[in-house]
Design a protein around this motif. Sequence first.
Motif, mmCIF file in Angstrom:
data_model
loop_
_atom_site.group_PDB
_atom_site.id
_atom_site.type_symbol
_atom_site.label_atom_id
_atom_site.label_comp_id
_atom_site.label_asym_id
_atom_site.label_seq_id
_atom_site.Cartn_x
_atom_site.Cartn_y
_atom_site.Cartn_z
ATOM 1 N N THR A 92 0.822 -1.214 0.000
ATOM 2 C CA THR A 92 0.000 0.000 0.000
ATOM 3 C C THR A 92 0.849 1.255 0.000
ATOM 4 O O THR A 92 0.566 2.225 -0.704
ATOM 5 C CB THR A 92 -0.934 -0.006 1.230
ATOM 6 N N ALA A 93 1.925 1.235 0.798
ATOM 7 C CA ALA A 93 2.784 2.410 0.890
ATOM 8 C C ALA A 93 3.662 2.581 -0.340
ATOM 9 O O ALA A 93 3.848 3.692 -0.837
ATOM 10 C CB ALA A 93 3.654 2.313 2.141
ATOM 11 N N THR A 94 4.197 1.478 -0.859
ATOM 12 C CA THR A 94 5.170 1.596 -1.952
ATOM 13 C C THR A 94 4.523 1.954 -3.290
ATOM 14 O O THR A 94 5.198 2.516 -4.157
ATOM 15 C CB THR A 94 5.976 0.297 -2.095
ATOM 16 N N VAL A 95 3.218 1.662 -3.481
ATOM 17 C CA VAL A 95 2.572 2.026 -4.746
ATOM 18 C C VAL A 95 2.099 3.468 -4.760
ATOM 19 O O VAL A 95 1.656 3.980 -5.781
ATOM 20 C CB VAL A 95 1.374 1.098 -5.064
ATOM 21 N N SER A 96 2.191 4.142 -3.606
ATOM 22 C CA SER A 96 1.641 5.499 -3.502
ATOM 23 C C SER A 96 2.472 6.543 -4.234
ATOM 24 O O SER A 96 1.982 7.631 -4.532
ATOM 25 C CB SER A 96 1.523 5.903 -2.029
ATOM 26 N N GLY A 97 3.750 6.216 -4.494
ATOM 27 C CA GLY A 97 4.626 7.194 -5.126
ATOM 28 C C GLY A 97 5.120 8.255 -4.177
ATOM 29 O O GLY A 97 5.624 9.302 -4.608
ATOM 30 N N ALA A 98 5.012 8.011 -2.871
ATOM 31 C CA ALA A 98 5.441 8.990 -1.872
ATOM 32 C C ALA A 98 6.941 9.212 -1.925
ATOM 33 O O ALA A 98 7.711 8.303 -2.256
ATOM 34 C CB ALA A 98 5.036 8.511 -0.478
ATOM 35 N N LYS A 99 7.358 10.424 -1.582
ATOM 36 C CA LYS A 99 8.775 10.768 -1.568
ATOM 37 C C LYS A 99 9.402 10.549 -0.194
ATOM 38 O O LYS A 99 10.613 10.460 -0.070
ATOM 39 C CB LYS A 99 8.974 12.229 -1.999
ATOM 40 N N LEU A 100 8.571 10.509 0.847
ATOM 41 C CA LEU A 100 9.035 10.171 2.186
ATOM 42 C C LEU A 100 8.231 8.981 2.665
ATOM 43 O O LEU A 100 7.008 9.047 2.775
ATOM 44 C CB LEU A 100 8.868 11.343 3.153
ATOM 45 N N LEU A 101 8.915 7.881 2.928
ATOM 46 C CA LEU A 101 8.268 6.663 3.375
ATOM 47 C C LEU A 101 8.676 6.380 4.814
ATOM 48 O O LEU A 101 9.863 6.307 5.133
ATOM 49 C CB LEU A 101 8.692 5.496 2.475
ATOM 50 N N ILE A 102 7.681 6.257 5.691
ATOM 51 C CA ILE A 102 7.927 5.953 7.099
ATOM 52 C C ILE A 102 7.445 4.541 7.365
ATOM 53 O O ILE A 102 6.245 4.268 7.317
ATOM 54 C CB ILE A 102 7.208 6.957 8.019
ATOM 55 N N ALA A 103 8.391 3.646 7.635
ATOM 56 C CA ALA A 103 8.069 2.239 7.866
ATOM 57 C C ALA A 103 8.193 1.942 9.353
ATOM 58 O O ALA A 103 9.295 1.918 9.899
ATOM 59 C CB ALA A 103 9.008 1.353 7.056
ATOM 60 N N ASP A 104 7.064 1.741 10.011
ATOM 61 C CA ASP A 104 7.035 1.496 11.460
ATOM 62 C C ASP A 104 6.995 -0.009 11.715
ATOM 63 O O ASP A 104 5.949 -0.646 11.584
ATOM 64 C CB ASP A 104 5.816 2.183 12.076
ATOM 65 N N GLU A 105 8.135 -0.579 12.069
ATOM 66 C CA GLU A 105 8.264 -2.016 12.330
ATOM 67 C C GLU A 105 7.673 -2.841 11.179
ATOM 68 O O GLU A 105 6.706 -3.598 11.369
ATOM 69 C CB GLU A 105 7.575 -2.388 13.646
ATOM 70 N N PRO A 106 8.227 -2.745 9.969
ATOM 71 C CA PRO A 106 7.638 -3.425 8.815
ATOM 72 C C PRO A 106 7.988 -4.904 8.693
ATOM 73 O O PRO A 106 7.408 -5.600 7.861
ATOM 74 C CB PRO A 106 8.224 -2.652 7.633
ATOM 75 N N THR A 107 8.939 -5.408 9.491
ATOM 76 C CA THR A 107 9.428 -6.767 9.261
ATOM 77 C C THR A 107 8.938 -7.853 10.225
ATOM 78 O O THR A 107 9.058 -9.035 9.904
ATOM 79 C CB THR A 107 10.973 -6.783 9.267
ATOM 80 N N PRO A 108 8.401 -7.561 11.433
ATOM 81 C CA PRO A 108 7.925 -8.650 12.287
ATOM 82 C C PRO A 108 6.863 -9.497 11.585
ATOM 83 O O PRO A 108 5.989 -8.978 10.894
ATOM 84 C CB PRO A 108 7.312 -7.913 13.484
ATOM 85 N N GLY A 109 6.959 -10.803 11.745
ATOM 86 C CA GLY A 109 6.002 -11.699 11.109
ATOM 87 C C GLY A 109 6.432 -12.162 9.737
ATOM 88 O O GLY A 109 5.801 -13.047 9.159
ATOM 89 N N LEU A 110 7.495 -11.557 9.194
ATOM 90 C CA LEU A 110 7.990 -11.966 7.883
ATOM 91 C C LEU A 110 9.087 -13.005 8.040
ATOM 92 O O LEU A 110 9.893 -12.937 8.973
ATOM 93 C CB LEU A 110 8.538 -10.756 7.112
ATOM 94 N N ASP A 111 9.120 -13.963 7.120
ATOM 95 C CA ASP A 111 10.221 -14.920 7.145
ATOM 96 C C ASP A 111 11.489 -14.233 6.643
ATOM 97 O O ASP A 111 11.457 -13.088 6.175
ATOM 98 C CB ASP A 111 9.889 -16.157 6.317
ATOM 99 N N VAL A 112 12.607 -14.919 6.734
ATOM 100 C CA VAL A 112 13.899 -14.316 6.406
ATOM 101 C C VAL A 112 13.936 -13.813 4.969
ATOM 102 O O VAL A 112 14.418 -12.713 4.680
ATOM 103 C CB VAL A 112 15.039 -15.328 6.648
ATOM 104 N N VAL A 113 13.386 -14.601 4.057
ATOM 105 C CA VAL A 113 13.402 -14.220 2.639
ATOM 106 C C VAL A 113 12.534 -12.985 2.409
ATOM 107 O O VAL A 113 12.949 -12.031 1.737
ATOM 108 C CB VAL A 113 12.910 -15.392 1.758
ATOM 109 N N ALA A 114 11.321 -12.989 2.977
ATOM 110 C CA ALA A 114 10.413 -11.851 2.798
ATOM 111 C C ALA A 114 10.978 -10.589 3.451
ATOM 112 O O ALA A 114 10.820 -9.480 2.920
ATOM 113 C CB ALA A 114 9.045 -12.174 3.382
ATOM 114 N N MET A 115 11.641 -10.751 4.606
ATOM 115 C CA MET A 115 12.239 -9.601 5.269
ATOM 116 C C MET A 115 13.332 -8.985 4.400
ATOM 117 O O MET A 115 13.399 -7.767 4.243
ATOM 118 C CB MET A 115 12.813 -10.004 6.622
ATOM 119 N N LYS A 116 14.172 -9.826 3.816
ATOM 120 C CA LYS A 116 15.237 -9.321 2.946
ATOM 121 C C LYS A 116 14.650 -8.624 1.731
ATOM 122 O O LYS A 116 15.130 -7.566 1.317
ATOM 123 C CB LYS A 116 16.146 -10.461 2.507
ATOM 124 N N GLU A 117 13.592 -9.199 1.164
ATOM 125 C CA GLU A 117 12.942 -8.589 0.000
ATOM 126 C C GLU A 117 12.374 -7.220 0.357
ATOM 127 O O GLU A 117 12.480 -6.265 -0.418
ATOM 128 C CB GLU A 117 11.833 -9.500 -0.524
#
Length: 305
Positions: A156-181
Amino acid sequence: MLEITNLSIHFNRYDRRMRQVRTETLHDVHLSIAAGEIVAVVGSSGSGKSLLAHAILGILPSNAQVTGGIQFKGESLTPERQKRIRGTEISLIPQSVQYLDPLMRVGEQVQQSVRQGDPVELQRKAFDKYNLADYVAKWFPFQLSGGMSRKVLVSTATVSGAKLLIADEPTPGLDVVAMKETLDRFRKLAEGGCAVMLITHDIEAAITVADKIAVLYAGTVVEIAHRSDFAGDGEMLRHPYSKALWRALPSQQFTAIPGSQPLPQALPKGCVFAPRCSSATKECEESPPELRKVRNGEVRCSHAT
């Protein structure tokens, strides 16, 4: 892209005796993020990381009072401007998956964030990048796992075209591969000219992608360091808390320090870390230190060299 100076946040509330109490939760925060740069904001729970993000976006509760300055693209980020550009030029990946609308299909939610281009096509490409099947777009949030929900929020955030992206704890719950991606995606967005604020508990993940690390403790930025300073025994770091945070990792010394982070209503008079610091002096207890430049970084400690 973003310049924060002397930012403080106070909350007014009433205690059990119906007396008004004013509590300062963030104080004298200084932080800047340039286009093409990722700055990770790290610290323990309750240090004020999410409050900082909400202050930038202008989504603090009504009893909050904000002082200091926030500039975006060289212009003051007033409440009116925050409301106008929130979700377009500044986008948030929230910590809680409850930000998803429970009554709307997740594909439609992602499509609504698109400002330029074909919403359906951009949503499909985003889902493909995060290994979400096409049929997931027709699901409602309750049908998603925790990891899938976070992938939808990132999309949702990355398709917005925003110039400032604030990611608040975006990786919990992701596996190692998804976190790296996910982290690699932030790096690509930065390389494309975005500024990224990455709020996280995971220092080791942050240093794989961030340019700078801002360490928050009890509502104060105590150090801003280059990611390469987080190495070895932490000898390149400047603040005692940054060193303790690094050495407490299981991959490092796994060493704990006595005491705990003070509550906002019980902050010490001087340096907020002084009660737990083995190097604290009388000077540290009497007045809070200013943020100053030391060895190509910034630190709020009178004894840092």
